[in-house]
Enzyme design. Structure first.
Site, PDB file in Angstrom:
ATOM      1  N   HIS A 104       0.851  -1.184   0.000  1.00 49.92           N
ATOM      2  CA  HIS A 104       0.000   0.000   0.000  1.00 49.92           C
ATOM      3  C   HIS A 104       0.886   1.233   0.000  1.00 49.92           C
ATOM      4  CE1 HIS A 104      -3.161   2.822   0.956  1.00 49.92           C
ATOM      5  NE2 HIS A 104      -4.030   1.862   0.681  1.00 49.92           N
ATOM      6  N   ASP A 128      -7.720  -5.258   0.589  1.00 50.12           N
ATOM      7  CA  ASP A 128      -8.295  -6.179  -0.400  1.00 50.12           C
ATOM      8  C   ASP A 128      -7.963  -7.637  -0.118  1.00 50.12           C
ATOM      9  OD1 ASP A 128      -9.672  -4.401  -1.988  1.00 50.12           O
ATOM     10  OD2 ASP A 128      -7.861  -3.806  -3.061  1.00 50.12           O
TER      11      ASP A 128
HETATM   12  N1  ACO Z   1       3.947  -7.691  -4.245  1.00 46.80           N
HETATM   13  C1  ACO Z   1       5.281  -7.747  -4.447  1.00 46.80           C
HETATM   14  N2  ACO Z   1       6.052  -6.637  -4.463  1.00 46.80           N
HETATM   15  C2  ACO Z   1       5.432  -5.485  -4.258  1.00 46.80           C
HETATM   16  C3  ACO Z   1       4.065  -5.375  -4.027  1.00 46.80           C
HETATM   17  C4  ACO Z   1       3.319  -6.552  -4.033  1.00 46.80           C
HETATM   18  N3  ACO Z   1       2.009  -6.527  -3.840  1.00 46.80           N
HETATM   19  N4  ACO Z   1       3.744  -4.078  -3.853  1.00 46.80           N
HETATM   20  C5  ACO Z   1       4.871  -3.390  -3.969  1.00 46.80           C
HETATM   21  N5  ACO Z   1       5.896  -4.226  -4.222  1.00 46.80           N
HETATM   22  C6  ACO Z   1       7.300  -3.881  -4.422  1.00 46.80           C
HETATM   23  C7  ACO Z   1       7.519  -3.468  -5.878  1.00 46.80           C
HETATM   24  O1  ACO Z   1       7.819  -4.540  -6.712  1.00 46.80           O
HETATM   25  C8  ACO Z   1       8.646  -2.476  -5.716  1.00 46.80           C
HETATM   26  O2  ACO Z   1       9.838  -3.214  -5.518  1.00 46.80           O
HETATM   27  P1  ACO Z   1      11.242  -2.679  -6.074  1.00 46.80           P
HETATM   28  O3  ACO Z   1      11.490  -1.413  -5.306  1.00 46.80           O
HETATM   29  O4  ACO Z   1      12.186  -3.769  -5.750  1.00 46.80           O
HETATM   30  O5  ACO Z   1      11.046  -2.425  -7.530  1.00 46.80           O
HETATM   31  C9  ACO Z   1       8.338  -1.782  -4.390  1.00 46.80           C
HETATM   32  O6  ACO Z   1       7.589  -2.720  -3.640  1.00 46.80           O
HETATM   33  C10 ACO Z   1       7.506  -0.530  -4.584  1.00 46.80           C
HETATM   34  O7  ACO Z   1       6.370  -0.858  -5.401  1.00 46.80           O
HETATM   35  P2  ACO Z   1       5.381   0.199  -5.977  1.00 46.80           P
HETATM   36  O8  ACO Z   1       4.413  -0.442  -6.904  1.00 46.80           O
HETATM   37  O9  ACO Z   1       6.170   1.364  -6.505  1.00 46.80           O
HETATM   38  O10 ACO Z   1       4.656   0.649  -4.641  1.00 46.80           O
HETATM   39  P3  ACO Z   1       3.481   1.671  -4.568  1.00 46.80           P
HETATM   40  O11 ACO Z   1       3.462   2.172  -3.183  1.00 46.80           O
HETATM   41  O12 ACO Z   1       3.547   2.636  -5.658  1.00 46.80           O
HETATM   42  O13 ACO Z   1       2.231   0.741  -4.890  1.00 46.80           O
HETATM   43  C11 ACO Z   1       0.393  -0.625  -4.782  1.00 46.80           C
HETATM   44  C12 ACO Z   1       1.205   0.442  -4.051  1.00 46.80           C
HETATM   45  C13 ACO Z   1      -0.017  -0.129  -6.182  1.00 46.80           C
HETATM   46  C14 ACO Z   1      -0.883  -0.881  -3.979  1.00 46.80           C
HETATM   47  C15 ACO Z   1       1.231  -1.912  -4.886  1.00 46.80           C
HETATM   48  O14 ACO Z   1       1.626  -2.313  -3.596  1.00 46.80           O
HETATM   49  C16 ACO Z   1       0.509  -3.014  -5.617  1.00 46.80           C
HETATM   50  O15 ACO Z   1       0.494  -3.029  -6.851  1.00 46.80           O
HETATM   51  N6  ACO Z   1      -0.097  -3.973  -4.856  1.00 46.80           N
HETATM   52  C17 ACO Z   1      -0.832  -5.071  -5.447  1.00 46.80           C
HETATM   53  C18 ACO Z   1      -2.208  -4.593  -5.896  1.00 46.80           C
HETATM   54  C19 ACO Z   1      -3.123  -4.340  -4.719  1.00 46.80           C
HETATM   55  O16 ACO Z   1      -3.243  -5.145  -3.797  1.00 46.80           O
HETATM   56  N7  ACO Z   1      -3.821  -3.185  -4.783  1.00 46.80           N
HETATM   57  C20 ACO Z   1      -4.789  -2.801  -3.762  1.00 46.80           C
HETATM   58  C21 ACO Z   1      -4.273  -1.638  -2.951  1.00 46.80           C
HETATM   59  S1  ACO Z   1      -5.408  -1.216  -1.687  1.00 46.80           S
HETATM   60  C22 ACO Z   1      -6.502  -0.260  -2.471  1.00 46.80           C
HETATM   61  O17 ACO Z   1      -6.272   0.383  -3.448  1.00 46.80           O
HETATM   62  C23 ACO Z   1      -7.866  -0.229  -1.964  1.00 46.80           C
END
Ligand code: ACO
Length: 416
Positions: free
Chosen positions: A297, A351
């Protein structure tokens, strides 16, 4: 409304950006001074960039604490009802018993939708996604109540009530219509969540399930400036009608990186299959740099407090109705991910457990995000109300142009 100094993510997660909240939120109605991209660095996804001030909801992403109007979410989930929480979010204070009864009664009186809306929904393709059906039907309310009288308090209250009252009816109607059945009329003797469950099945709703569902709606009711709320605020800033505001937010929530993730969680758990497959599956997914749905998140570096409460509700549900292997699988995945993703601050988000609860309640998987939308309505509406009262200017951020320098039009015959 006076700007409250926020203990928001901003304070919890210091941003490397040099901009301050005061610079980013120019005084109301005043034009922002021209600024150069050199002083405000480009932040993809606006990460850490303050785009509004708000007194509605506060997130402490390091401690995993979420409050609505100052009240901790776990207390509201245990002690409040969805309509009471909606009142709190929209009007800023917990209602008196008289105010609550009046609000509940108003909502109850406006639950029915026009036969024209039902007929319109019958023309939607049965294969369409419920979120698209919701977006279209929420927008259609603007056709039926198209006054756009934002300065008229009666219009504003009526719009708030209509949205909260009619959206569950439209959501339930689409579910029946796509199965080839006629929509069921709301039942006046049932409270909000119980009536929704009834409209989906025409069966007497289970009271424990209705209470748990009501609590799920509370947990989803507001979450500061997330993507769909941002979308709602951008749309609201043009002074369009509140139905367009909600329709725009619904469209944004539908994406798999936002509300759509709970559907993907279920698909992911189905793909994993059994508890003994959790660790090898997770290792492969991490090696392939695959996102684990329902984890991570932008705001939280600990387990999302909503996921903590949802897990408690899931336990309660499974105690009442028997266990679900999907829940065992989810817990095993959370445990395996703690070592592998925890050190990066990636934990279950809202979620992760919501889909498991909804599945156990009998909702189809493609329905999960519309349930999220129903819960988030008071959040979108309260943000719209806040903007309206504060007369915030139209949203118009800047872009950094990366295209061609000006050049002469090339006639077709001269193009290579
Ligand atoms: N699984 C594995 N790795 C992850 C995950 C995940 N769910 N989320 C983040 N990371 C890692 C990324 O790969 C990245 O790693 P790196 O630095 O080695 O490249 C690092 O963490 C940062 O990732 P970002 O996507 O830039 O993190 P951000 O804070 O922008 O994204 C998000 C948040 C979009 C929710 C992300 O965690 C994600 O895509 N999660 C999965 C989808 C999800 O569950 N969405 C629901 C969110 S809750 C809501 O909206 C109601």
């Amino acid at each position: 409304m006076a700007a409250k100094p926020s203990g928001n993510t901003f304070a919890a997660t210091p941003s490397p950006s040099p901009i301050s909240a005061a610079e980013a939120a120019p005084s109301q109605g005043g034009a922002a001074p021209p600024t150069s991209p050199v002083t405000i660095p480009f932040r993809p996804g606006l990460e850490g960039v303050p785009a509004t001030q708000s007194a509605i909801c506060d997130i402490d992403g390091l401690r995993g604490v979420l409050t609505y109007r100052g009240y901790p979410l776990d207390q509201l989930a245990r002690k409040s009802s969805f309509l009471e929480t909606a009142y709190l979010l929209i009007w800023g204070e917990l209602p008196t018993i008289f105010q609550l009864r009046e609000f509940e009664q108003e909502v109850q009186m406006h639950r029915r939708v026009s036969f024209r809306i039902r007929d319109m929904m019958k023309c939607f393709p049965a294969s369409g996604h419920p979120m698209d059906a919701l977006q279209a039907s929420a927008a259609s309310l603007g056709l039926f109540y198209s006054r756009r009288a934002l300065n008229d308090p009666h219009y504003v209250v009526a719009a708030v009530v209509r949205l909260i009252a009619k959206i569950p009816t439209m959501v339930a109607a689409f579910q029946l219509i796509r199965k080839g059945q006629d929509p069921i009329q709301p039942r006046d003797d049932l409270p909000y969540a119980a009536n929704f469950l009834y409209m989906l099945t025409e069966r007497e709703p289970d009271l424990t399930a209705a209470r748990i569902f009501d609590a799920c709606l509370i947990l989803h009711a507001e979450h500061s400036l997330n993507a769909s709320t941002f979308s709602a605020r951008v749309t609201a800033s043009t002074l369009t009608d509140p139905y367009a505001v909600v329709a725009s937010a619904v469209g944004t929530l539908a994406g798999p990186l936002h509300g759509g993730a709970n559907e993907d969680v279920l698909e992911m758990l189905e793909e994993i299959g059994t508890v003994d497959q959790v660790e090898p599956w997770l290792d492969r997914a991490i090696a392939d740099k695959q996102k684990i749905m329902g984890f991570g998140h932008r705001e939280y570096r600990v387990k999302d407090p909503r996921a903590v409460i949802l897990q408690g509700l899931a336990e309660e549900l499974f105690t009442r109705f028997g266990s679900d292997p999907m829940y065992d699988l989810a817990r095993a995945l959370e445990a395996a991910a703690a070592d592998r993703l925890g050190p990066k601050g990636i934990y279950p988000n809202v979620d992760f457990y919501s889909g498991i609860i909804y599945r156990a309640m009998g909702f189809p998987t493609d329905f999960f995000t519309v349930l999220f939308s129903m819960g988030r309505l008071p959040g979108w509406i309260s943000q719209w109300q806040e903007m309206r009262k504060e007369k915030q200017p139209i949203a118009r951020p800047r872009q950094i142009y990366t295209g061609e320098a000006p050049r002469a039009y090339v006639h077709m015959k001269d193009r290579t």
